[in-house]
Design an enzyme around this catalytic site. Structure first.
Site: not given
Length: 544
Positions: A425-427
């Protein structure tokens, strides 16, 4: 042999004071001029007490209990979570790095980073709820209207209201250009938001009365792709006290962080307000995302610390073949590697937090500009590298427990499960590598990285093995930049190796600085990290 946590306060203080020299730099920032290391140490001691005494005992039970979605769409968090969050707010912890003008304590992000490391080590699932607060605060502070700031900012800074970041949709994971959530302007200046989002951490829960959603959406006349995204603030409860038209359709049953409510959210003409400029929502959201990416890197660091100290205790107590397994060479090597990598990554992560502090608060504009460049470089490295080792380090440590490591009550298996999501997550970490290569290195021809390497190499000392990584970086990077400037597939083909090669080069500096402050990590890193770093540099070289 019980699972537990003792905050690494001595290591934290050594990094903050002796390795980074933060107190002297704080003196050059008007906002922190009166802060000294003893005051900082007192803050961290109290944070350590909260993390180990309040949060850590809730971690295993919270994992087993998980979250429960009721028939009306409301979500209950595990027993004890709400009381722990109320204690967190009463202690002033959410407001630690926020501006006193909005009820904050005005302390450095560096201290907040140390706090986050401890919270994540002790209870990653619980910390998912407040972990987005600072990013939401920064986004609203810099891009919100005066009316929105007056209504929401102080309550977000204090933690009285939590926040959620609503980006992802079923058809649009990393490809945000495919987002379809609609925003219809209303006569009173508000927006009517309609659409569905998935994987929304803390989209619904019972920790706070209100939840402030920051939602990426499209206005009717928006251009296609990411250039047509706007950002809207959509609260669970409206200012008139009525419930907004948004509902949690479900919560995910996940591999890890089961105590975090990962929600599918539906907005049914929900009332919201534009944050920042129309069609410039992604730029505004990046303030929240960049904060979140540093926090995610700290999650990886926290998991490594938790695994390292518990593996050390277990290995010293577990006797096999007539002696503690900590004395067996293979186990000793695993422990040494885990400890060295953990402490070196702490230096790197804290250096990024310090860069953000100096970028905002140093009295010299030239220093502020330099530190902004360094923070931009370090953010993707920390997110990707610390989370990579945040999973693989504990996964290797699990083997020290043998079959017991696979059993829930011994603790390490939950750490491994919880840590895996941080690589996604978050890229994803692959996206972080592309961001580093394309937007941070190629964009300025490597100028900021060269500036950073020059400064760090001057602090490196005499360790020839550590210098080899800097020499290889300087040999490979010019050719890599020249090749990528010609276009083609080289950048994408080499991005992952480039990120890991650069991270290990920066870790060589961190190890040297730690050992100058009294550590003993250089021999371990020369045995483990230098060959690994040279391997990644050689792969980059081979692609040119």
């Amino acid at each position: 042999m019980s699972w537990g946590y003792e905050a690494p306060l001595a290591s934290m203080r050594r990094v903050i004071d002796e390795v980074l020299g933060a107190p002297a730099l704080w003196a050059e920032c008007p906002a922190f001029a009166e802060l000294d290391i003893d005051t900082a140490d007192a803050v961290l001691q109290e944070a350590a007490r909260f993390a180990s005494e309040v949060l850590q005992p809730l971690n295993g039970p919270g994992d087993l209990a998980g979250c429960v979605r009721e028939a009306d769409g409301s979500v209950k968090t595990p027993p004890g979570f709400r009381a722990a969050y109320q204690a967190f707010v009463q202690g002033g912890w959410p407001a630690l790095p926020c501006d006193p003008a909005w009820g904050g304590q005005g302390l450095p992000l560096l201290l907040d980073a140390a706090l986050r490391e401890m919270l994540d080590a002790c209870n990653h699932g619980w910390n998912m709820y407040p972990d987005l607060l600072h990013g939401a605060y920064e986004t609203l502070k810099h891009h919100g209207s005066d009316a929105l700031k007056a209504r929401y900012l102080a309550k977000i800074a204090s933690g009285e209201w939590l926040a959620a970041m609503a980006l992802t949709e079923p058809q649009a994971g990393s490809d945000l250009g495919q987002l379809r959530t609609r925003a219809e302007p209303q006569a009173d200046g508000s927006l009517r938001i309609s659409g569905s989002k998935i994987f929304i951490s803390g989209g619904e829960h019972d920790l706070t009365d209100n939840i402030v959603h920051l939602v990426l959406c499209r206005l009717p006349d928006a251009p296609a792709g990411t250039k047509g995204l706007s950002l809207a603030l959509v609260p669970k409860w409206l200012p008139d006290g009525s419930r907004n038209a948004m509902v949690c359709d479900g919560i995910e049953k996940k591999m890890g962080i089961k105590a975090s409510a990962t929600c599918a959210m539906r907005y049914e003409g929900a009332t919201g307000w534009l944050v920042g400029e129309a069609n410039r929502g992604l730029a505004a959201m990046f303030l929240m995302m960049n904060s979140a990416r540093l926090h995610v890197g700290l999650q990886g660091l926290g998991h490594q610390e938790m695994a390292a100290q518990n593996a050390q205790r277990y290995a010293e107590e577990r006797v096999q073949m007539g002696k503690p397994i900590a004395q067996h060479p293979a186990v000793r090597r695993t422990l040494q590697r885990l400890r060295t990598y953990t402490e070196a990554q702490r230096v790197l992560a804290y250096r990024a937090a310090l860069a953000l502090d100096l970028a905002d608060h140093h009295r010299d504009e030239a220093v502020r500009a330099r530190e902004r460049r360094f923070a931009a470089l370090l953010t993707p490295v920390i997110k990707a590298f610390c989370t990579h080792h945040g999973f693989h380090g504990p996964a290797e440590a699990l083997g020290l427990w043998g079959g017991y490591g696979y059993v829930h009550e011994y603790g390490i298996e939950q750490t491994v499960r919880d840590a895996r999501i941080a690589m996604i997550y978050e890229g994803t970490n692959q996206i972080q590598a592309i961001d580093l290569a394309q937007r941070k290195l190629l964009a300025d021809g490597g100028a900021a990285l060269t500036e950073l390497l020059d400064g760090l190499q001057a602090e490196l000392g005499e360790a020839a093995g550590l210098r080899r990584l800097f020499d290889e970086a300087r040999a490979v990077l010019p050719a890599w930049l020249a090749r990528c400037a010609q276009g083609g597939a080289t950048l994408l083909d080499t991005a992952d190796d480039l990120l890991h090669a650069l991270a290990l080069t920066l870790l060589a500096w961190a190890v040297a600085r730690l050992d100058a402050a009294g550590g003993a990590h250089t021999p371990v890193f020369e045995r483990e990290g230098v060959p690994e770093g040279l391997m990644h540099w050689s792969r980059v070289r081979a692609a040119l």
